[in-house]
Design an enzyme around this catalytic site. Sequence first.
Site, short mmCIF file in Angstrom:
data_model
loop_
_atom_site.label_atom_id
_atom_site.label_comp_id
_atom_site.label_asym_id
_atom_site.label_seq_id
_atom_site.Cartn_x
_atom_site.Cartn_y
_atom_site.Cartn_z
N HIS A 104 -2.95 6.97 4.13
CA HIS A 104 -1.87 5.99 4.38
C HIS A 104 -0.50 6.39 3.86
O HIS A 104 0.30 5.53 3.46
CB HIS A 104 -2.25 4.59 3.86
CG HIS A 104 -1.62 3.50 4.68
ND1 HIS A 104 -1.67 2.17 4.34
CD2 HIS A 104 -0.89 3.56 5.82
CE1 HIS A 104 -1.02 1.45 5.24
NE2 HIS A 104 -0.54 2.28 6.16
N CYS A 123 0.75 -1.24 0.00
CA CYS A 123 0.00 0.00 0.00
C CYS A 123 0.79 1.31 0.00
O CYS A 123 0.73 2.07 -0.95
CB CYS A 123 -0.88 -0.09 1.23
SG CYS A 123 -1.99 1.24 1.36
#
Length: 456
Positions: free
Chosen positions: A138, A82
């Site tokens: 994130h 990610c």
Amino acid sequence: MGVFTALRSGGLVLAVACFLLTSAVTHAKTRSTSQPNIVFVLADDYGYNDVGYHGDQIRTPVLDSLAKSGVILENYYVQPVCTPTRSQLLSGRYQIHTGLQHGVISNSQPNGLPLDCPTIADKLKESGYSTHMAGKWHVGFYKEDYLPHRRGFDTFYGYLGGKDDYYDHTQDYWFWPYLDWRDEKGPIFDEKGNYSAQLLTNRAINIIKSHSRSSNSKPFFLYLAYQSVHGPLQVPDRYTKQYDSIRNRIRRIYAGMVSAMDEGVGNLTQVLKDTGLWDNTVFIFSTDNGGANMAGGNNYPLRGQKTELWEGGVRGVGFVTGGALDKHRAPKASGTVNKELIHVSDWFPTLVRLSGGSLNGTKGLDGFDQWDTISHNKTVLSCEEVKEDPLKNLWLFNITADPTEHTDLSEEKPDVVVSMLKMIKSFNDTAVPPRFPSDDPMANPSLHGDVWSPWQ
Ligand SMILES: *[C@@H]1O[C@H](CO)[C@@H](O)[C@H](O)[C@H]1NC(C)=O
Ligand SMILES: *[C@@H]1O[C@H](CO)[C@@H](O)[C@H](O)[C@H]1NC(C)=O
Ligand SMILES: *[C@@H]1O[C@H](CO)[C@@H](O)[C@H](O)[C@H]1NC(C)=O
Ligand SMILES: *[C@@H]1O[C@H](CO)[C@@H](O)[C@H](O)[C@H]1NC(C)=O
Ligand SMILES: *[C@@H]1O[C@H](CO)[C@@H](O)[C@H](O)[C@H]1NC(C)=O
Ligand SMILES: *[C@@H]1O[C@H](CO)[C@@H](O)[C@H](O)[C@H]1NC(C)=O
């Protein structure tokens, strides 16, 4: 383009790289008269085999039809996890150049995409766009300055960490759930119980509707980073009904999660069409990494999965469509499949160019402008591949002939191996040290009103 991260942690070298055959930099040509709106939808942990046009188990009528109306990127690469992918998308720079090569940023780590990298939102804003983000960030939030609305986004709605609950919008700290849901003004406490795919879609729709109503003629950039279809396995029952035939429970729920996302994308694109904005919109869909098998994802027939440098970890689902693409497309480019090598770091220069902006002020970019590749099917790059048994640590694959990575060519073609290793070394020589600070107990949300928040 992309030369992928060529090293696997734990000492094994997985050399997966691509030759740069010609200069991939396409020179900005005549700028389009009108700046297109840009909608970028990023799915989370969405597997190669989990879109209808690759596999028949999960039904994605919306994504299929959008993809087939545009250009399907079938040689498209992302990072295996990610934060690296998101940081590259946002900055146009490999994680070896931002210190984020170690992996994902945990919620308690004082770490983030360095502030000296302008984000794609900064650049599009500079080009005159209004800029909006809904969904998963994130890429670090330990200080206010790292939050999305300080990094080029006029508005933000969503969550900062890596893995929320779809209904409660919480993420655990030492097994205790704390809220991770906010907008640019602060935490949002009253949306518990609403499924995130619906909330994020509604937010995106509201942005588009208010844009279509406003007299402000600015183009807009919308980055919709769905929580779907990352674990935990959660979805309203109505989405899993159609999958009764899937006997594996995990896969069945995952399939429902995909369908919820597909429906959300359908709602969003319908509004773009109803408001007439679609005609001047470039719409991009991408995954952030391969599917995670334990969480229901599937990358068949590719080898490997999320976190791995096998094709299943890094070869992504992606396509581009929208009325603005149709205007730019070469009339003869009638196919829908594009097999040129395209990498997630390419979006930054590609979209900045589309916006009519300048790359001035950006640090060295690793991506290349791929608009001609996408819109005119221009051959810019050609791909070869490298890789190795338990102790074997090097293999070479021809991904064109062998996309599932079964035939090692490294002994047959030592010259290719050597030249690719040299390339890896030259990239490695430019790497900054990984920055992976220890978790900071001051991050504990109970010290910050029970909400995941910046703490420094
Ligand atoms: C949350 O769900 C409720 C019940 O379906 C609905 O009335 C409300 O509008 C939803 N809230 C948002 C922000 O979508
Ligand atoms: C899509 O729109 C329908 C009709 O308004 C709504 O029932 C559904 O919840 C929406 N789906 C998502 C994922 O937003
Ligand atoms: C691009 O060119 C290739 C090879 O000529 C062709 O197979 C493909 O359909 C074309 N794709 C598009 C989007 O035109
Ligand atoms: C790029 O930025 C520098 C420093 O801000 C400035 O001097 C230069 O004129 C800019 N170049 C272009 C092409 O905008
Ligand atoms: C890789 O395989 C393709 C398809 O079989 C072939 O055309 C190409 O020449 C091969 N590349 C190399 C470098 O052997
Ligand atoms: C990359 O550089 C690091 C230190 O700078 C070194 O330890 C490592 O062996 C290098 N890896 C390759 C593949 O060159």
